[in-house]
Design a protein around this motif. Structure first.
Motif, PDB file in Angstrom:
ATOM      1  N   TYR A  18      -3.950   3.011   8.915  1.00 40.52           N
ATOM      2  CA  TYR A  18      -4.022   4.125   7.969  1.00 40.52           C
ATOM      3  C   TYR A  18      -4.260   3.612   6.555  1.00 40.52           C
ATOM      4  CZ  TYR A  18      -2.437   8.018   5.089  1.00 40.52           C
ATOM      5  OH  TYR A  18      -2.354   8.981   4.145  1.00 40.52           O
ATOM      6  N   ARG A  19      -3.594   2.534   6.187  1.00 45.07           N
ATOM      7  CA  ARG A  19      -3.682   2.000   4.815  1.00 45.07           C
ATOM      8  C   ARG A  19      -5.003   1.287   4.513  1.00 45.07           C
ATOM      9  NH1 ARG A  19       0.457   3.946   1.632  1.00 45.07           N
ATOM     10  NH2 ARG A  19       2.265   4.210   2.961  1.00 45.07           N
ATOM     11  N   THR A  20      -5.821   1.018   5.531  1.00 42.95           N
ATOM     12  CA  THR A  20      -7.090   0.323   5.273  1.00 42.95           C
ATOM     13  C   THR A  20      -8.053   1.151   4.431  1.00 42.95           C
ATOM     14  OG1 THR A  20      -8.019   1.069   7.371  1.00 42.95           O
ATOM     15  CG2 THR A  20      -7.001  -1.122   7.344  1.00 42.95           C
ATOM     16  N   PHE A  21      -7.835   2.458   4.336  1.00 39.27           N
ATOM     17  CA  PHE A  21      -8.704   3.309   3.515  1.00 39.27           C
ATOM     18  C   PHE A  21      -7.997   3.827   2.267  1.00 39.27           C
ATOM     19  CE2 PHE A  21     -11.032   4.094   7.650  1.00 39.27           C
ATOM     20  CZ  PHE A  21     -12.093   3.281   7.315  1.00 39.27           C
ATOM     21  N   ASP A  22      -6.938   3.174   1.842  1.00 40.62           N
ATOM     22  CA  ASP A  22      -6.218   3.574   0.639  1.00 40.62           C
ATOM     23  C   ASP A  22      -7.131   3.424  -0.583  1.00 40.62           C
ATOM     24  OD1 ASP A  22      -3.121   4.018  -0.134  1.00 40.62           O
ATOM     25  OD2 ASP A  22      -4.146   2.915  -1.746  1.00 40.62           O
ATOM     26  N   PRO A  23      -6.998   4.294  -1.579  1.00 36.69           N
ATOM     27  CA  PRO A  23      -7.848   4.181  -2.780  1.00 36.69           C
ATOM     28  C   PRO A  23      -7.617   2.889  -3.578  1.00 36.69           C
ATOM     29  CG  PRO A  23      -6.715   6.310  -2.739  1.00 36.69           C
ATOM     30  CD  PRO A  23      -6.188   5.506  -1.598  1.00 36.69           C
ATOM     31  N   ASP A  24      -6.427   2.325  -3.493  1.00 36.49           N
ATOM     32  CA  ASP A  24      -6.099   1.110  -4.238  1.00 36.49           C
ATOM     33  C   ASP A  24      -6.549  -0.119  -3.439  1.00 36.49           C
ATOM     34  OD1 ASP A  24      -4.993  -0.950  -5.722  1.00 36.49           O
ATOM     35  OD2 ASP A  24      -2.934  -0.225  -5.566  1.00 36.49           O
ATOM     36  N   TRP A  25      -7.371  -0.964  -4.041  1.00 37.86           N
ATOM     37  CA  TRP A  25      -7.916  -2.102  -3.306  1.00 37.86           C
ATOM     38  C   TRP A  25      -6.818  -3.078  -2.882  1.00 37.86           C
ATOM     39  CZ3 TRP A  25      -7.604  -7.266  -4.275  1.00 37.86           C
ATOM     40  CH2 TRP A  25      -7.223  -7.667  -5.559  1.00 37.86           C
ATOM     41  N   THR A  26      -5.740  -3.180  -3.666  1.00 42.80           N
ATOM     42  CA  THR A  26      -4.670  -4.109  -3.295  1.00 42.80           C
ATOM     43  C   THR A  26      -3.952  -3.643  -2.032  1.00 42.80           C
ATOM     44  OG1 THR A  26      -3.093  -3.025  -4.779  1.00 42.80           O
ATOM     45  CG2 THR A  26      -4.325  -4.901  -5.668  1.00 42.80           C
ATOM     46  N   VAL A  27      -3.833  -2.334  -1.847  1.00 42.83           N
ATOM     47  CA  VAL A  27      -3.217  -1.795  -0.631  1.00 42.83           C
ATOM     48  C   VAL A  27      -4.136  -2.038   0.565  1.00 42.83           C
ATOM     49  CG1 VAL A  27      -2.378   0.309   0.505  1.00 42.83           C
ATOM     50  CG2 VAL A  27      -1.888  -0.074  -1.918  1.00 42.83           C
ATOM     51  N   ARG A  28      -5.446  -1.801   0.378  1.00 43.13           N
ATOM     52  CA  ARG A  28      -6.408  -2.070   1.461  1.00 43.13           C
ATOM     53  C   ARG A  28      -6.358  -3.541   1.863  1.00 43.13           C
ATOM     54  NH1 ARG A  28      -9.858   0.795  -1.981  1.00 43.13           N
ATOM     55  NH2 ARG A  28     -11.141  -1.025  -2.367  1.00 43.13           N
ATOM     56  N   HIS A  29      -6.335  -4.416   0.860  1.00 43.05           N
ATOM     57  CA  HIS A  29      -6.301  -5.851   1.128  1.00 43.05           C
ATOM     58  C   HIS A  29      -5.026  -6.234   1.868  1.00 43.05           C
ATOM     59  CE1 HIS A  29      -5.805 -10.179  -0.136  1.00 43.05           C
ATOM     60  NE2 HIS A  29      -7.015 -10.183   0.409  1.00 43.05           N
ATOM     61  N   GLY A  30      -3.898  -5.717   1.433  1.00 41.93           N
ATOM     62  CA  GLY A  30      -2.629  -5.996   2.103  1.00 41.93           C
ATOM     63  C   GLY A  30      -2.602  -5.488   3.526  1.00 41.93           C
ATOM     64  N   ALA A  31      -3.166  -4.300   3.750  1.00 41.13           N
ATOM     65  CA  ALA A  31      -3.220  -3.745   5.103  1.00 41.13           C
ATOM     66  C   ALA A  31      -4.074  -4.622   6.015  1.00 41.13           C
ATOM     67  CB  ALA A  31      -3.765  -2.320   5.072  1.00 41.13           C
ATOM     68  N   LEU A  32      -5.177  -5.121   5.497  1.00 40.63           N
ATOM     69  CA  LEU A  32      -6.041  -5.986   6.303  1.00 40.63           C
ATOM     70  C   LEU A  32      -5.380  -7.343   6.568  1.00 40.63           C
ATOM     71  CD1 LEU A  32      -9.482  -5.065   4.738  1.00 40.63           C
ATOM     72  CD2 LEU A  32      -8.678  -4.514   7.035  1.00 40.63           C
ATOM     73  N   LEU A  33      -4.648  -7.871   5.579  1.00 39.55           N
ATOM     74  CA  LEU A  33      -3.905  -9.116   5.808  1.00 39.55           C
ATOM     75  C   LEU A  33      -2.854  -8.925   6.895  1.00 39.55           C
ATOM     76  CD1 LEU A  33      -3.336 -10.493   2.198  1.00 39.55           C
ATOM     77  CD2 LEU A  33      -4.510 -11.659   4.056  1.00 39.55           C
ATOM     78  N   GLY A  34      -2.155  -7.793   6.850  1.00 35.41           N
ATOM     79  CA  GLY A  34      -1.170  -7.493   7.878  1.00 35.41           C
ATOM     80  C   GLY A  34      -1.804  -7.345   9.247  1.00 35.41           C
ATOM     81  N   THR A  35      -2.949  -6.691   9.282  1.00 31.38           N
ATOM     82  CA  THR A  35      -3.675  -6.517  10.538  1.00 31.38           C
ATOM     83  C   THR A  35      -4.098  -7.866  11.111  1.00 31.38           C
ATOM     84  OG1 THR A  35      -4.460  -4.346   9.833  1.00 31.38           O
ATOM     85  CG2 THR A  35      -5.679  -5.423  11.614  1.00 31.38           C
ATOM     86  N   LEU A  36      -4.585  -8.736  10.245  1.00 37.50           N
ATOM     87  CA  LEU A  36      -4.976 -10.077  10.682  1.00 37.50           C
ATOM     88  C   LEU A  36      -3.768 -10.824  11.259  1.00 37.50           C
ATOM     89  CD1 LEU A  36      -7.278 -12.158  10.808  1.00 37.50           C
ATOM     90  CD2 LEU A  36      -6.643 -12.862   8.506  1.00 37.50           C
ATOM     91  N   SER A  37      -2.619 -10.674  10.628  1.00 42.30           N
ATOM     92  CA  SER A  37      -1.399 -11.311  11.145  1.00 42.30           C
ATOM     93  C   SER A  37      -1.007 -10.745  12.505  1.00 42.30           C
ATOM     94  CB  SER A  37      -0.253 -11.115  10.156  1.00 42.30           C
ATOM     95  OG  SER A  37      -0.522 -11.794   8.956  1.00 42.30           O
ATOM     96  N   LEU A  38      -1.132  -9.432  12.667  1.00 46.26           N
ATOM     97  CA  LEU A  38      -0.836  -8.830  13.973  1.00 46.26           C
ATOM     98  C   LEU A  38      -1.782  -9.354  15.047  1.00 46.26           C
ATOM     99  CD1 LEU A  38      -0.029  -5.066  13.327  1.00 46.26           C
ATOM    100  CD2 LEU A  38       1.503  -6.844  14.149  1.00 46.26           C
ATOM    101  N   LEU A  39      -3.064  -9.459  14.704  1.00 44.61           N
ATOM    102  CA  LEU A  39      -4.033  -9.963  15.678  1.00 44.61           C
ATOM    103  C   LEU A  39      -3.693 -11.384  16.091  1.00 44.61           C
ATOM    104  CD1 LEU A  39      -7.356  -8.564  14.188  1.00 44.61           C
ATOM    105  CD2 LEU A  39      -6.208  -7.831  16.275  1.00 44.61           C
TER     106      LEU A  39
END
Length: 181
Positions: A18-39
């Motif tokens: 859900y957070r990958t489309f947040d308007p704030d780029w830092t939130v998008r980046h953090g969500a993708l980092l978390g996703t990468l960790s989950l993978l």
């Protein structure tokens, strides 16, 4: 009532998606980092053993590659096409040793952390994906790149961000292929 929270990884994965489309780029980046960790934790990107038969390896990929990885893959491709945030980094130095506070940029590398993360996730997911999803994603990236190239100069935008995102994805796909070869 409590059944929604039985699997905290699923809850976390949904929140990150859900957070990958947040308007704030830092939130998008953090969500993708978390996703990468989950993978990495779920070892989605683990390749089948070489001793496995091709049919067995393909069926393992089909089983492993469920709805969540497909959703993340689609979101990452969308991010490559939509993300506009970029910053330029460079080494600033004073011109000719003069201390008049004039700075020259001696190196102008682009920094696009959200696109970088999305491209890395795409490469990892494609390594684990079945051939049909891999082919579809490759075709979509090619369409995005060539369509954007044909639109250069139209509507006052050159679309370099989109081409940059696709090139990043190809860069990480090649790196994964070299790593596993």
């Amino acid at each position: 009532k409590g059944s929604r929270h039985r699997n905290p990884q699923t809850l976390l994965g949904s929140e990150l998606a859900y957070r990958t489309f947040d308007p704030d780029w830092t939130v998008r980046h953090g969500a993708l980092l978390g996703t990468l960790s989950l993978l990495r934790a779920w070892k989605v990107h683990e390749r089948p053993h070489i001793s496995s038969s091709t049919n067995h390896a393909q069926s393992l990929k089909e089983k492993k590659f469920g709805r969540w990885p497909q959703d993340i893959l689609a979101r990452c491709v969308c991010i490559l096409a939509l993300d506009q945030f970029a910053d330029f980094s460079g080494t600033a130095c004073q011109s000719n040793g003069v201390s008049d506070k004039t700075e020259d940029i001696t190196s102008g590398a682009i920094v696009a952390p959200v696109r970088e993360m999305a491209a890395q996730i795409i490469a990892i997911l494609l390594e684990a994906s079945p051939p049909r999803i891999c082919a579809c994603t490759h075709g979509l990236l090619m369409q995005i790149y060539t369509r954007q190239n044909s639109m250069i100069g139209q509507r006052g935008k050159n679309g370099w961000e989109i081409r940059h995102g696709v090139l990043l994805a190809w860069k990480y796909m090649c790196a994964m292929a070299l790593f596993y070869s």
